[in-house]
Scaffold this active site. Structure first.
Site, PDB file in Angstrom:
ATOM      1  N   ARG A  52       1.566   1.258  -3.186  1.00  0.00           N
ATOM      2  CA  ARG A  52       0.542   0.852  -4.168  1.00  0.00           C
ATOM      3  C   ARG A  52       0.568   1.758  -5.399  1.00  0.00           C
ATOM      4  O   ARG A  52       0.514   1.280  -6.532  1.00  0.00           O
ATOM      5  CB  ARG A  52      -0.842   0.913  -3.496  1.00  0.00           C
ATOM      6  N   ASP A  54       5.179  -8.453   3.725  1.00  0.00           N
ATOM      7  CA  ASP A  54       5.114  -9.149   2.428  1.00  0.00           C
ATOM      8  C   ASP A  54       6.518  -9.610   2.015  1.00  0.00           C
ATOM      9  O   ASP A  54       7.420  -8.787   1.860  1.00  0.00           O
ATOM     10  CB  ASP A  54       4.573  -8.204   1.343  1.00  0.00           C
ATOM     11  N   ASP A 105       9.467  -6.464   8.027  1.00  0.00           N
ATOM     12  CA  ASP A 105       8.616  -6.185   6.881  1.00  0.00           C
ATOM     13  C   ASP A 105       7.656  -7.381   6.790  1.00  0.00           C
ATOM     14  O   ASP A 105       7.949  -8.460   7.321  1.00  0.00           O
ATOM     15  CB  ASP A 105       9.495  -6.092   5.627  1.00  0.00           C
ATOM     16  N   ASP A 137      12.994  -7.801   2.625  1.00  0.00           N
ATOM     17  CA  ASP A 137      13.267  -8.566   1.393  1.00  0.00           C
ATOM     18  C   ASP A 137      13.426  -7.637   0.190  1.00  0.00           C
ATOM     19  O   ASP A 137      13.592  -8.121  -0.930  1.00  0.00           O
ATOM     20  CB  ASP A 137      12.132  -9.557   1.103  1.00  0.00           C
ATOM     21  N   SER A 193       2.248  -1.833   3.242  1.00  0.00           N
ATOM     22  CA  SER A 193       0.893  -2.241   2.863  1.00  0.00           C
ATOM     23  C   SER A 193      -0.189  -1.673   3.783  1.00  0.00           C
ATOM     24  O   SER A 193      -0.085  -1.759   5.005  1.00  0.00           O
ATOM     25  CB  SER A 193       0.784  -3.765   2.870  1.00  0.00           C
ATOM     26  N   LYS A 194      -1.235  -1.154   3.146  1.00  0.00           N
ATOM     27  CA  LYS A 194      -2.406  -0.709   3.909  1.00  0.00           C
ATOM     28  C   LYS A 194      -3.251  -1.908   4.307  1.00  0.00           C
ATOM     29  O   LYS A 194      -4.190  -1.790   5.084  1.00  0.00           O
ATOM     30  CB  LYS A 194      -3.227   0.281   3.069  1.00  0.00           C
ATOM     31  N   ASN A 195      -2.950  -3.061   3.757  1.00  0.00           N
ATOM     32  CA  ASN A 195      -3.671  -4.297   4.097  1.00  0.00           C
ATOM     33  C   ASN A 195      -2.961  -5.092   5.189  1.00  0.00           C
ATOM     34  O   ASN A 195      -3.393  -6.211   5.505  1.00  0.00           O
ATOM     35  CB  ASN A 195      -3.824  -5.169   2.848  1.00  0.00           C
TER      36      ASN A 195
END
Ligand code: BG6
Ligand code: MG
Length: 214
Positions: free
Chosen positions: A49, A10, A8, A170, A116-118
């Site tokens: 999101r 983030d 993962d 996490d 995340s798309k980022n």
């Protein structure tokens, strides 16, 4: 036999929690919600999101249409992406680079599996790209964690069977997703003890990889 590790992003490789928090907090204040806290932000760990937006809107009495919700999520993402422009390798979490290098030297394949798309932007900005074989992220999937889709896509991109992959997470939703996908899991981060993972370590620096990869 474990042949690949899916990380993962983030909260595992990169510390973006504070930036997510600041962006959601800004949106909340604009909506007149002045009691959005870091504790609320913890509930957004690992979730998509749009689900993260619901955590914010739960604190409001106002009802929003689906169209308005999409616009609000876009607005928050604008604030977040603006902050991501300044991201660099100083945002990498302790042990991230050393771990990826060590695993690659031992011949393990490496993927990122992130809601995340980022993720591609974050990976590029922090300099992780040369250490990763494949990225599976919010742009590749229709169902978010705890659905296993993001990890199954990662395994497929690595040309591995789910049972040949270990997931490092996490968030409880991520550990659940790994289990649902038939993968072993390693829980890290502030809640490592309560994630329900097969193995647990507070940080990447404390992992006993010999045990985890056996
Ligand atoms: C996860 C974060 O990695 O990505 C969540 O833990 C976040 O907090 C989710 O909501 C989606 O991220 P993004 O960058 O696509 O809004
Ligand atoms: Mg995470």
């Amino acid at each position: 036999m474990i042949k690949g590790v899916i990380f993962d992003l983030d909260g595992v490789l990169v510390s973006t929690d504070e930036l997510h928090y600041k962006a959601w907090k800004r949106l909340a204040e604009e909506l007149g919600i002045d009691n959005f806290t870091r504790e609320d932000n913890e509930k957004q760990r690992g979730v998509s999101r749009m689900e993260s937006l619901e955590v914010v809107l739960n604190k409001s009495d106002k009802e929003y249409s689906q169209e308005e919700k999409v616009a609000l999520a876009d607005r928050k993402n604008g604030y977040y992406v603006e902050m991501l422009q300044k991201l660099d390798s100083s945002a990498l979490l302790a042990g991230a680079v050393e771990t990826l290098k060590m695993l690659r030297e031992k011949g393990y394949k490496i993927a990122v599996g992130s809601a995340s798309k980022n993720a591609p932007l974050i990976i590029e900005k922090t300099g992780l790209l040369p250490l990763i074989d494949e990225i599976s992220c919010g742009l590749d999937i229709t169902k978010s964690k705890p659905d296993p889709e993001v990890f199954l896509v990662a395994a497929k991109k690595l040309n591995l069977e789910p049972k040949e992959c270990l997931v490092v997470e996490d968030a409880a939703a991520g550990v659940e997703a790994a289990k649902a996908g038939g993968m072993k899991s390693l829980g890290v981060g502030p809640y490592y003890k309560s994630l329900g993972a097969d193995y647990a370590s507070e940080t990447l620096l404390d992992v006993n990889w010999e045990t985890v990869l056996k």
